[in-house]
Scaffold this active site. Structure first.
Site, mmCIF file in Angstrom:
data_model
loop_
_atom_site.group_PDB
_atom_site.id
_atom_site.type_symbol
_atom_site.label_atom_id
_atom_site.label_comp_id
_atom_site.label_asym_id
_atom_site.label_seq_id
_atom_site.Cartn_x
_atom_site.Cartn_y
_atom_site.Cartn_z
ATOM 1 N N SER A 128 0.822 -1.212 0.000
ATOM 2 C CA SER A 128 0.000 0.000 0.000
ATOM 3 C C SER A 128 0.856 1.261 0.000
ATOM 4 C CB SER A 128 -0.951 -0.014 1.200
ATOM 5 O OG SER A 128 -0.257 -0.376 2.363
ATOM 6 N N CYS A 129 2.167 1.098 0.108
ATOM 7 C CA CYS A 129 3.057 2.256 0.106
ATOM 8 C C CYS A 129 3.214 2.823 -1.303
ATOM 9 C CB CYS A 129 4.447 1.864 0.604
ATOM 10 S SG CYS A 129 4.477 1.332 2.319
ATOM 11 N N ILE A 130 3.695 4.051 -1.388
ATOM 12 C CA ILE A 130 3.940 4.705 -2.673
ATOM 13 C C ILE A 130 5.434 4.985 -2.826
ATOM 14 C CG2 ILE A 130 3.554 6.826 -4.024
ATOM 15 C CD1 ILE A 130 0.983 5.422 -3.844
#
Lengths: 183, 212
Positions: free
Chosen positions: A26-28
């Site tokens: 879910s990280c960018i």
């Protein structure tokens, strides 16, 4: 080679280095490159809002973008010349009806986009959403590569020329008025 | 950096009793699985420890090691989070056992395989929770599971972020290494239990171990 772990922000100038964020769920991974001064950077954003926390500026979308620009400027980048692109923000878990588990990824993506918009920055490429993890690499010649689970490592875009090399479909998952509000 | 587990001073004696409970849970699982699949799948608990989720990526084989995670929220007297993790190859071998296939036969994790792995993860988790409930007389129930199959770093970071956002935890987990089967046909899986703030004390107190 520098690993960009959760909440970290790494930079380089000139030749010989590259940046990697392994296994973005879910990280960018927000990548940036100044083609005039040959300064590159990547920040690994974890959550949308810092709520004032100042310990890890790279961790939160609302502080990470400025942090990345500041660090790159410290190496001689011209903030007006920097090209940006981002990848990540997937929803890996399925089957739970607890909404929070499912929407951190898209919320991160929207938060980074909103922050960029508020700084009048339009990213040159956006590969976010979906249900698969990604590994993101930024090379010293400006190539941003994205390896998605089950697929080969591909160059998404070259941030020197802004030539898009892989077409991705970006589906906006939140209300567009939320993006407009930030701009 | 101080963390929840360090603050409440989880001691080796606590870990030992958790391991005993986990062994009882493993025994419960063997019974449940035998009933469900009509075959005996042995289980043992070689090790129980405390690890941060970030460090756990290495245990799973590295950031890009494709792994399966079955997550459940635990409601009741001592709420918390429980997840079962194994590598993709471990999951395929689990599918072999559950679906009565030859060892090594499963080559892909499609809907059928994923659903039976989820079922296995569910059974294992509920067996552990039952073991804890029996020893502590606390009520603990697992909610329907969520499933992920992806790079270990992606799975664990997503889980870590979710835990931080709901319970403001510095995601440290009690890990229970579990061996299914034995000999050449053995599968390693890990349970991770992340208690919500306050829950670990409740469990230790119920085990008469508070201040021990």
């Amino acid at each position: 080679m520098q690993m960009v772990g959760m909440g970290e922000c790494k930079i380089f100038r000139g030749e010989g280095d590259h940046l990697v964020a392994l296994g973005l769920g879910s990280c960018i991974g927000l990548c940036a490159f100044d083609p005039v001064n040959m300064v590159g950077g990547m920040v690994h954003v974890v959550l949308p809002e810092s709520h004032g926390a100042q310990d890890f500026p790279g961790k939160y979308a609302d502080s990470a973008v400025k942090f990345l620009i500041e660090k790159m400027s410290g190496l001689g980048a011209d903030s007006k010349k920097i090209n940006f692109a981002m990848a990540g923000g997937a929803q890996l878990f399925k089957g739970s009806d607890n909404g929070k588990m499912l929407n951190v990824g898209p919320r991160n993506a929207e938060a980074v986009l909103a922050m960029l918009a508020s700084l009048r920055i339009t990213p040159a490429a956006v590969d976010v959403g979906g249900v698969c993890g990604r590994t993101v690499t930024l090379t010293d010649n400006g190539d941003m590569r994205v390896k998605t689970l089950g697929k080969d490592d591909k160059v998404l875009i070259n941030l020197k020329t802004c030539n898009i090399l892989t077409m991705v479909q970006y589906k906006q998952t939140m209300d567009s008025s939320q993006l407009k509000r930030a701009a | 950096m101080s963390t929840y587990m360090k603050e409440i001073e989880v001691k080796p004696s606590h870990l030992e009793i958790m391991r005993e409970i986990a062994n009882i849970g493993a025994g419960n699982s063997v019974t449940s699985l035998a009933t469900l699949t009509d075959q005996r799948i042995d289980m043992s608990v070689p090790e129980v420890g405390i690890v941060s989720l970030a460090d756990f990526v290495a245990t799973m084989g590295g950031a890009e090691e494709i792994s399966v995670c079955i997550y459940m929220f635990v409601e009741g007297d001592a709420p918390g989070h429980i997840a079962f993790l194994t590598s993709q190859s471990g999951a395929m071998r689990m599918a072999d056992r559950m679906l009565c296939r030859e060892w090594g036969e499963t080559e892909q994790l499609d809907e059928l395989e994923c659903s039976c792995i989820m079922e296995l993860g569910n059974i294992l988790s509920c067996s552990y929770l039952t073991a804890i409930s029996d020893m502590t007389h606390l009520t603990l129930t697992a909610t329907p599971p969520a499933f992920a199959l992806d790079y270990a770093a992606a799975v664990l970071s997503s889980l870590q972020i979710y835990l931080e956002s709901v319970d403001a935890l510095n995601a440290e987990a009690l890990t229970i290494q579990t061996e299914l089967g034995g000999g050449k046909e053995s599968i390693t899986g890990f349970f991770i239990y992340v208690p919500a703030p306050g829950s670990m004390e409740i469990i230790l107190k119920a085990l008469n171990m508070e201040g021990d």
